[in-house]
Each structure stands twice: as structure tokens, then as C-alpha cells.
Design an enzyme around this catalytic site. Structure first.
Site, PDB file in Angstrom:
ATOM      1  N   ARG A 173       0.809  -1.232   0.000  1.00  0.00           N
ATOM      2  CA  ARG A 173       0.000   0.000   0.000  1.00  0.00           C
ATOM      3  C   ARG A 173       0.836   1.273   0.000  1.00  0.00           C
ATOM      4  O   ARG A 173       0.386   2.330   0.441  1.00  0.00           O
ATOM      5  CB  ARG A 173      -0.963   0.033   1.190  1.00  0.00           C
ATOM      6  CG  ARG A 173      -2.039  -1.024   1.110  1.00  0.00           C
ATOM      7  CD  ARG A 173      -3.293  -0.585   1.831  1.00  0.00           C
ATOM      8  NE  ARG A 173      -4.238  -1.684   1.818  1.00  0.00           N
ATOM      9  CZ  ARG A 173      -4.260  -2.660   2.715  1.00  0.00           C
ATOM     10  NH1 ARG A 173      -3.419  -2.658   3.731  1.00  0.00           N
ATOM     11  NH2 ARG A 173      -5.133  -3.626   2.618  1.00  0.00           N
ATOM     12  N   LYS A 207       3.269  11.548 -11.415  1.00  0.00           N
ATOM     13  CA  LYS A 207       2.594  10.607 -12.323  1.00  0.00           C
ATOM     14  C   LYS A 207       3.454   9.355 -12.443  1.00  0.00           C
ATOM     15  O   LYS A 207       4.594   9.418 -12.895  1.00  0.00           O
ATOM     16  CB  LYS A 207       2.412  11.225 -13.707  1.00  0.00           C
ATOM     17  CG  LYS A 207       1.208  12.124 -13.844  1.00  0.00           C
ATOM     18  CD  LYS A 207       0.937  12.421 -15.313  1.00  0.00           C
ATOM     19  CE  LYS A 207      -0.257  13.329 -15.504  1.00  0.00           C
ATOM     20  NZ  LYS A 207      -0.490  13.608 -16.939  1.00  0.00           N
ATOM     21  N   GLU A 216      10.694  18.665 -24.551  1.00  0.00           N
ATOM     22  CA  GLU A 216       9.888  18.995 -23.360  1.00  0.00           C
ATOM     23  C   GLU A 216      10.327  20.333 -22.759  1.00  0.00           C
ATOM     24  O   GLU A 216       9.504  21.085 -22.234  1.00  0.00           O
ATOM     25  CB  GLU A 216       9.969  17.878 -22.308  1.00  0.00           C
ATOM     26  CG  GLU A 216       9.375  16.547 -22.736  1.00  0.00           C
ATOM     27  CD  GLU A 216       7.832  16.475 -22.677  1.00  0.00           C
ATOM     28  OE1 GLU A 216       7.178  17.432 -22.224  1.00  0.00           O
ATOM     29  OE2 GLU A 216       7.289  15.436 -23.115  1.00  0.00           O
ATOM     30  N   LYS A 250       6.886  23.284 -13.593  1.00  0.00           N
ATOM     31  CA  LYS A 250       6.011  22.124 -13.408  1.00  0.00           C
ATOM     32  C   LYS A 250       5.515  22.063 -11.967  1.00  0.00           C
ATOM     33  O   LYS A 250       4.342  21.753 -11.715  1.00  0.00           O
ATOM     34  CB  LYS A 250       6.740  20.829 -13.785  1.00  0.00           C
ATOM     35  CG  LYS A 250       5.838  19.615 -13.645  1.00  0.00           C
ATOM     36  CD  LYS A 250       6.217  18.487 -14.549  1.00  0.00           C
ATOM     37  CE  LYS A 250       5.212  17.352 -14.437  1.00  0.00           C
ATOM     38  NZ  LYS A 250       5.589  16.188 -15.233  1.00  0.00           N
ATOM     39  N   GLU A 282      -4.619  16.552 -12.154  1.00  0.00           N
ATOM     40  CA  GLU A 282      -4.973  16.889 -13.534  1.00  0.00           C
ATOM     41  C   GLU A 282      -6.470  16.986 -13.778  1.00  0.00           C
ATOM     42  O   GLU A 282      -7.017  16.382 -14.687  1.00  0.00           O
ATOM     43  CB  GLU A 282      -4.325  15.866 -14.504  1.00  0.00           C
ATOM     44  CG  GLU A 282      -4.316  16.350 -15.941  1.00  0.00           C
ATOM     45  CD  GLU A 282      -3.463  15.479 -16.860  1.00  0.00           C
ATOM     46  OE1 GLU A 282      -2.364  15.094 -16.479  1.00  0.00           O
ATOM     47  OE2 GLU A 282      -3.932  15.205 -17.973  1.00  0.00           O
ATOM     48  N   ARG A 333      -3.439  21.416 -14.935  1.00  0.00           N
ATOM     49  CA  ARG A 333      -2.311  20.536 -15.249  1.00  0.00           C
ATOM     50  C   ARG A 333      -2.361  20.027 -16.682  1.00  0.00           C
ATOM     51  O   ARG A 333      -1.348  19.633 -17.257  1.00  0.00           O
ATOM     52  CB  ARG A 333      -2.259  19.367 -14.256  1.00  0.00           C
ATOM     53  CG  ARG A 333      -1.029  18.488 -14.445  1.00  0.00           C
ATOM     54  CD  ARG A 333      -0.788  17.515 -13.290  1.00  0.00           C
ATOM     55  NE  ARG A 333       0.393  16.690 -13.559  1.00  0.00           N
ATOM     56  CZ  ARG A 333       1.005  15.929 -12.667  1.00  0.00           C
ATOM     57  NH1 ARG A 333       0.565  15.882 -11.433  1.00  0.00           N
ATOM     58  NH2 ARG A 333       2.061  15.215 -12.994  1.00  0.00           N
ATOM     59  N   ASN A 387       0.033  18.876 -21.348  1.00  0.00           N
ATOM     60  CA  ASN A 387      -0.163  17.967 -22.477  1.00  0.00           C
ATOM     61  C   ASN A 387      -0.045  18.689 -23.819  1.00  0.00           C
ATOM     62  O   ASN A 387      -0.350  18.104 -24.861  1.00  0.00           O
ATOM     63  CB  ASN A 387      -1.527  17.286 -22.372  1.00  0.00           C
ATOM     64  CG  ASN A 387      -1.583  16.324 -21.210  1.00  0.00           C
ATOM     65  OD1 ASN A 387      -0.629  15.588 -20.960  1.00  0.00           O
ATOM     66  ND2 ASN A 387      -2.678  16.341 -20.470  1.00  0.00           N
ATOM     67  N   HIS A 394       0.995  16.921 -26.895  1.00  0.00           N
ATOM     68  CA  HIS A 394       0.955  15.490 -26.587  1.00  0.00           C
ATOM     69  C   HIS A 394      -0.212  14.762 -27.244  1.00  0.00           C
ATOM     70  O   HIS A 394      -0.139  13.557 -27.451  1.00  0.00           O
ATOM     71  CB  HIS A 394       0.907  15.272 -25.077  1.00  0.00           C
ATOM     72  CG  HIS A 394       2.251  15.441 -24.427  1.00  0.00           C
ATOM     73  ND1 HIS A 394       2.970  16.613 -24.510  1.00  0.00           N
ATOM     74  CD2 HIS A 394       3.020  14.587 -23.702  1.00  0.00           C
ATOM     75  CE1 HIS A 394       4.111  16.474 -23.848  1.00  0.00           C
ATOM     76  NE2 HIS A 394       4.165  15.256 -23.348  1.00  0.00           N
ATOM     77  N   HIS A 438       1.053  11.809 -29.106  1.00  0.00           N
ATOM     78  CA  HIS A 438       0.723  10.442 -28.696  1.00  0.00           C
ATOM     79  C   HIS A 438       0.135   9.655 -29.859  1.00  0.00           C
ATOM     80  O   HIS A 438       0.411   8.467 -30.023  1.00  0.00           O
ATOM     81  CB  HIS A 438      -0.287  10.451 -27.542  1.00  0.00           C
ATOM     82  CG  HIS A 438       0.334  10.719 -26.211  1.00  0.00           C
ATOM     83  ND1 HIS A 438      -0.394  11.141 -25.132  1.00  0.00           N
ATOM     84  CD2 HIS A 438       1.619  10.623 -25.781  1.00  0.00           C
ATOM     85  CE1 HIS A 438       0.413  11.306 -24.090  1.00  0.00           C
ATOM     86  NE2 HIS A 438       1.640  10.994 -24.460  1.00  0.00           N
ATOM     87  N   HIS A 481       9.771   9.618 -27.688  1.00  0.00           N
ATOM     88  CA  HIS A 481       8.636  10.387 -27.170  1.00  0.00           C
ATOM     89  C   HIS A 481       8.754  11.870 -27.532  1.00  0.00           C
ATOM     90  O   HIS A 481       7.841  12.457 -28.121  1.00  0.00           O
ATOM     91  CB  HIS A 481       8.534  10.212 -25.651  1.00  0.00           C
ATOM     92  CG  HIS A 481       7.441  11.013 -25.008  1.00  0.00           C
ATOM     93  ND1 HIS A 481       6.105  10.777 -25.247  1.00  0.00           N
ATOM     94  CD2 HIS A 481       7.481  12.070 -24.150  1.00  0.00           C
ATOM     95  CE1 HIS A 481       5.375  11.634 -24.554  1.00  0.00           C
ATOM     96  NE2 HIS A 481       6.188  12.434 -23.878  1.00  0.00           N
TER      97      HIS A 481
END
Lengths: 364, 364
Positions: free
Chosen positions: B121, B143, B185, B228, B238, B242, B246, B249, B253, B266
Site C-alpha cells: 500500500r 505521475k 519537453e 512544473k 490533472e 495541469r 499535455n 501530446h 501520442h 517520445h
């Protein structure tokens, strides 16, 4: 109607407890900011009894409902099941604004909660517990997770639901042993936190099991949820105080592990564990022999399988050595300072051994 | 030494950025309340370069160090790898007071972070990113997650590290394409949040890639982390703001997915995505043609594979339709109101199509 508010930073939520609540569940679901998509996760036992009716109700109220039915039973609280649920969610294109609704006992709630915690980095999650154990314990507090062949609940997270809906009426279809198993957790709350509830239960030990007084039962369930709420608000991630909820669980888990989770129900093993923990509290002179007898007497109302004759004290000690509650200081054990008050401490080996010996060899 | 403090309720932590920091990492590890047990998770590329030296340093400072090496590469950011790591952790009897230290790029950080979020946990977790992309982006903000055959990063959580240690010196061993990928980035932060950084990079577009001025580089990385941090502090999970991270992206993506994550790095795909998003911003009259040209000029410094000639606009639109960022209102797209300022909006199909057409057919 009993409403209990759980305050946890931005993760606050309500627990509603009322007899017949399931009939009006869409109204409660609507109160939280949900999208139209609901994903019910349930098991083969609960599906026809409560999940299908709930799905129908939600559909009638304009929700788009998806249902995933897992096979009933602890062996399915596994990585394999979680993986199948992920596959299905992705195949059905379930988006992150969907709400996962767990309808079932601890296995369903823990697994569905873990899926909710990890699918698309977390989606909203509602608990509708259908066993007494889940109603008073596992559905409250955000512990979610699955088992691994090397340990129970070792994969998981702390992930709070957005809403918990508890309808005591569902207990009418609960197998008797499951009801006893849940009662053990009720007694746990009385022992560690609420002497007045202990007295109340002592006055009529079998009342809860008779399912005859719904208001009284809803009140008992509400008391348990409130007690747990208070603990979780202070220590969500079990760094300290929350550990007292493990009263009876250290030895109880060992008994479950030795018998490969096939012989005892969870609450039955915890009942034996609580007798051992109460015995330790007596050996340490925290509670009188009279109190110890009162505790064992109330716990003896719980019909439970005897400890297998072949089981040894050393087996229990060995099984305890792999417990999650061990840190570099040793095993944190929960004892009773008195009825209604728990203490966390490292217990000497010879006392542990004596108490385990008491339940293994003398039984009750 | 640049120290950036991230404040998130009870989950606050520090990011340290300094050239040569890795040499003194045990001192930083000691500053957080850790137990003696450290579990390093790394990959086959990074292990001999940085993980083994780190393990030696930690051992010399009295830590008990365990190391798990995963095969390098995006295909190993999988449920299968996570499952193997769980097996190993349980077999080694790693307790919940251990600290998991991710030493590697985004794959290692995301996977190790997901393991840290879900093992027992949740256990403490330190990020030591060794790629530019991970240093400016994936190691900051919590993330964590893994891929599924039906989608990237679709299984995961928000789980903050206890500490992030960034040493720009490690970039000397980074393959050139990986450096370019991270630079994309960096440019993203400039475009969506920091016009002055855009100007700074414009003045000497290749300076970052030359790895010649460590102080300057540490400052750029620090600026990205601060930017950030500010976003994550406002919107950890998000729900709104936030999402601007993206930028580039959504189409990026899609390009990665169509080419099966084997053709573009990426950052390379994101660079193409940012050109498309800038084009949308121009078509919507947010930015002038001059600004659009300045953006494409800077982005053209990033050597990147061309868009495959066989790829169609429709393929990109189709791939976008399974994006995580879709909710019942449609696809949230990030545009630029101006250089240094982003906007979240639903973009009309014909504009989307025109912008995708621009990168697919005209290229740069």
C-alpha cells in the site's frame, strides 16, 4: 438515516447508512459529481441479488451502466483478476470520468477499489458493501488491494471512495458464517475503542445475529463506521494510531495463513486472535481476570471452527514473522490497556508464546 | 545548488539540482526519514553507469542495498515487469519502511514509482532521473504508471516521491536522440509558460545540446522543474490546469501509437505534435505568423525522423479518439494564446484536420 462525514483534505466523503437505502441509490449517486457512465464491479453471488437490481435502477435514472462480474471468493482477489478487469475496461473504452461502483463484500470492494485507484491513474469510486464485515470495516478508510501468492493484501493502495452506501437489509441474504465473521470486527471496535458498545453487546450478545431490530443494527454499524472514521482522519496511511485496528489481526492473520485461507473465515480467525491478544493484556496486568473472562465469554458467542489440533505455537510465531506490521524495531502488537482502550507495543516473546499457547492448546 | 520545494499537503518534498550531485547522494537520502533499507530499481543501460556506483556509495554509508535491474526499453514498462518486481520484493522480504530509489529514465521512474505506490500500500520513493526528459518532466509531479497493450500509461497512480535528485552531469552518457527528445519537453515549458525562456533558447538554440555550460544547463532544468512544480501544486490530479502540460501530446501520442512506439522517441513525436498545436493556435488567430515561424524554427533544431509518408490525417484523428484526455464533452486540446501562455479548449474538427494535414503533408 445516518450520515457520517469523513474529512480527509480534498478527499472528504459521506457514508450513508439506512435500511432500504439500496432502493434509492441512484439519488445518492447523483449527489456526487459523476458522469453518466457507471461501471459496476460485483461477484457471481451478489450479481443477481443486488448488482442487477442496482444496474436496472441506475439505467432507469439515465445512467449508462457497464457491469463486470468476478467469480466469488478470496482466490479471485488476484493480479490475474485485476488484469482481466483492466483489459475489459480498456476494451469497453471506459474513460476517466466514469465511476466504478463496488457492490459486494470485502473481496469485491478491495479489488474494485484497487482497479479504481490505478485505472487511468484513478477514477471515482463508490462502495456498496453487502457483508457485515465490509459494512463495518473494509468499505471505510480507503484500504484497497489484492493478494499475492506470497502474502495477503501486499499489493494495494490507500484510495478513498467518493461515497459509501450501507443498507443493513442486504444482510438477510448473508450466509450465517459471514454474519458471525462480521460480528467479530464489531466486537473489535468495542474492545479497542468503545466500552459502552461492549456493554451494549454484552447485554444481548445474540441480538445482532438475529437481524430483528433494523434500527438498532443500523446504529451499531454507524457506531463502527464513526469509530473507524475518527481513526482514519487522524492517521489515513497507518503510520501510528490506525494500527490499533489490527487488534487480533496479527495472530489472526497467522492462523489464516497456516490454514491456507481455506479453514477460517477472516472474522473467525480474528476472533481467535482477539482472545490471544486479550490474554496478553491480562498477562501484562492491563486487564483483570474478570474483564478477560467477560471478553472471552462475548467472543464465545461467535460460532467458529476450533483451532486445528495439529497446529503448533511455533507455526503461529513463524507465520507472524512475515507480517506487514514488522518494521526494523520489531513486531508492533496491539494490546488492551482496558476494555475500550488499545495500546501499540512490542510484546516479549515469552508472553506472546504463552498467549498463543492458550488459544492453540486450551481453546475455549 | 538549486533546491525546489514542492508543497502538496502532507506530501511535500524537495528537488535538488546540482552538477556532480550523484557523488554525494547518500547525504541527501539521509535527510529524509528513511530506514536502513534501500531498494534500487534501474535498467540494464543505467545499472553499470549510475546504479552500481550509487549502490556502493549507499553501502559505504551504512545502508543495506538491494538492486533490481529491468531490461531497458519501453516494452518492459509492463504489468509483467511489475509482477516480477513484486515477486522479488516479497521474496527478499522487503518491508514497508524500505525506500525505493528509481535510477534511470522515464520508463524506470514510472515503473518503480508505480511499484512504490502499490507495494504494501505504498512505500517511500526517491527519483534519480538520468535522462533530460525525466529530469525536466517525468520525475516531477507524481505521475507513475505502466503501459497496457491497449494504451500507454493507462495503469497508474498519482504518487509523489519523497525526494528528487537531479545531476545534469549524467547527460554526458545520454544518447544524442534522447537528449533531443528531452529538449522537446524543455521547449514545451517555454511555449506554454515562459516566454523569457523561449527567448533565451532562441538566442542559442544548440547550447543546451552541446552540454558545455553546466551552470546554464542546471538553471534551465531548474526552471522547468519550478514551472512544473507550480502547475502540480495547483492541480495535482490533472482536473484542469495541469492539462496544459499535455501541449503537443495529443497529436504526439497519436503519432507514437500509429508508428507503434518504435519509430519516434517520445520527445520527437511531441515536437511534431507541438508544431501541429502551434499551427492550430495560428489558424485560430491567437499567434501571428511570425510567432508561428519562430516556434517552428526553434523546433526544427530538434533533429527528428520525418513523418512517414504512408501516414494519413485520418489515422491521426482515429488514434486521437482513444486519448485519455477525452471526457463526455469531447477532446480537450491545448493551444497557445501566445508564446508563454496556454489555453485548454475543444477544437473544431476542420481546424484539427488542417493542422494535422500541415505536419503530415507539408512537414518541415
Amino acid at each position: 438515516m445516518n450520515k457520517i462525514q469523513v474529512h480527509l483534505d480534498q478527499k472528504s466523503y459521506s457514508i450513508y447508512i439506512a435500511t432500504g437505502l439500496l432502493q434509492s441509490m441512484p439519488e445518492y449517486v447523483r449527489q456526487i459529481p459523476v458522469s453518466r457512465t457507471c461501471v459496476i464491479i460485483t461477484d457471481t453471488n451478489v450479481d443477481p441479488l443486488y448488482a442487477q437490481p442496482a444496474a436496472n435502477l441506475l439505467s432507469q435514472h439515465g445512467f449508462q451502466v457497464f457491469t463486470y462480474v468476478i467469480p466469488a471468493g478470496e482466490p479471485y482477489k488476484s493480479q490475474a483478476t485485476v488484469s482481466q478487469v483492466y483489459d475489459w475496461l480498456l476494451t469497453e473504452n471506459i474513460a476517466r470520468d466514469a465511476t466504478i461502483i463496488a457492490i459486494g463484500g470485502g473481496v469485491v470492494g478491495d479489488l474494485a477499489g484497487f482497479v479504481a485507484a490505478t485505472y487511468l491513474r484513478g477514477v471515482r469510486f463508490i462502495q456498496i458493501p453487502t457483508t457485515l464485515l465490509a459494512q463495518v470495516d473494509s468499505s471505510v478508510g480507503g484500504k484497497v488491494g489484492i493478494n499475492h501468492r506470497l502474502g495477503k493484501n501486499v499489493i494495494g493502495a490507500f484510495y478513498q471512495p467518493a461515497l459509501v452506501l450501507i443498507d443493513p437489509m442486504v444482510l438477510t441474504t448473508l450466509p450465517r458464517r459471514e454474519l458471525y465473521s462480521g460480528y467479530a470486527e464489531v466486537l473489535k471496535y468495542a474492545l479497542i475503542l468503545d466500552a459502552s458498545m461492549f456493554v451494549k453487546l454484552q447485554q444481548n450478545p445474540l441480538k445482532l445475529l438475529s437481524l430483528s431490530d433494523w434500527d438498532w443494527l443500523a446504529e451499531i454499524i454507524g457506531t463502527c463506521c464513526s469509530l473507524k472514521r475518527d481513526i482514519v482522519q487522524h492517521d489515513e496511511r497507518e503510520h501510528g494510531l490506525r494500527r490499533i485496528l489490527n487488534f487480533g489481526h496479527t495472530i489472526g492473520h497467522a492462523l489464516e495463513a497456516i490454514t491456507e485461507y481455506a479453514y477460517f473465515k477472516h472474522g473467525e480467525a480474528i476472533a481467535w486472535g482477539m482472545i490471544a491478544a486479550a490474554h496478553i493484556s491480562f498477562l501484562k496486568n492491563y486487564i483483570s481476570h474478570e474483564d478477560f473472562r467477560a471478553i472471552t465469554q462475548l467472543l464465545s458467542c461467535l460460532e467458529k471452527p476450533p483451532i486445528p489440533r495439529s497446529l503448533t505455537v511455533q507455526q503461529v510465531l513463524d507465520a507472524m514473522s512475515t507480517d506487514k506490521k514488522i518494521d526494523e524495531h520489531g513486531l508492533n502488537f496491539i494490546t488492551l490497556k482496558k476494555i475500550g482502550k488499545a495500546k501499540i507495543e512490542i510484546v516479549e516473546q515469552h508472553i506472546l508464546r504463552a498467549a498463543i499457547n492458550f488459544v492453540v492448546h486450551e481453546g475455549l
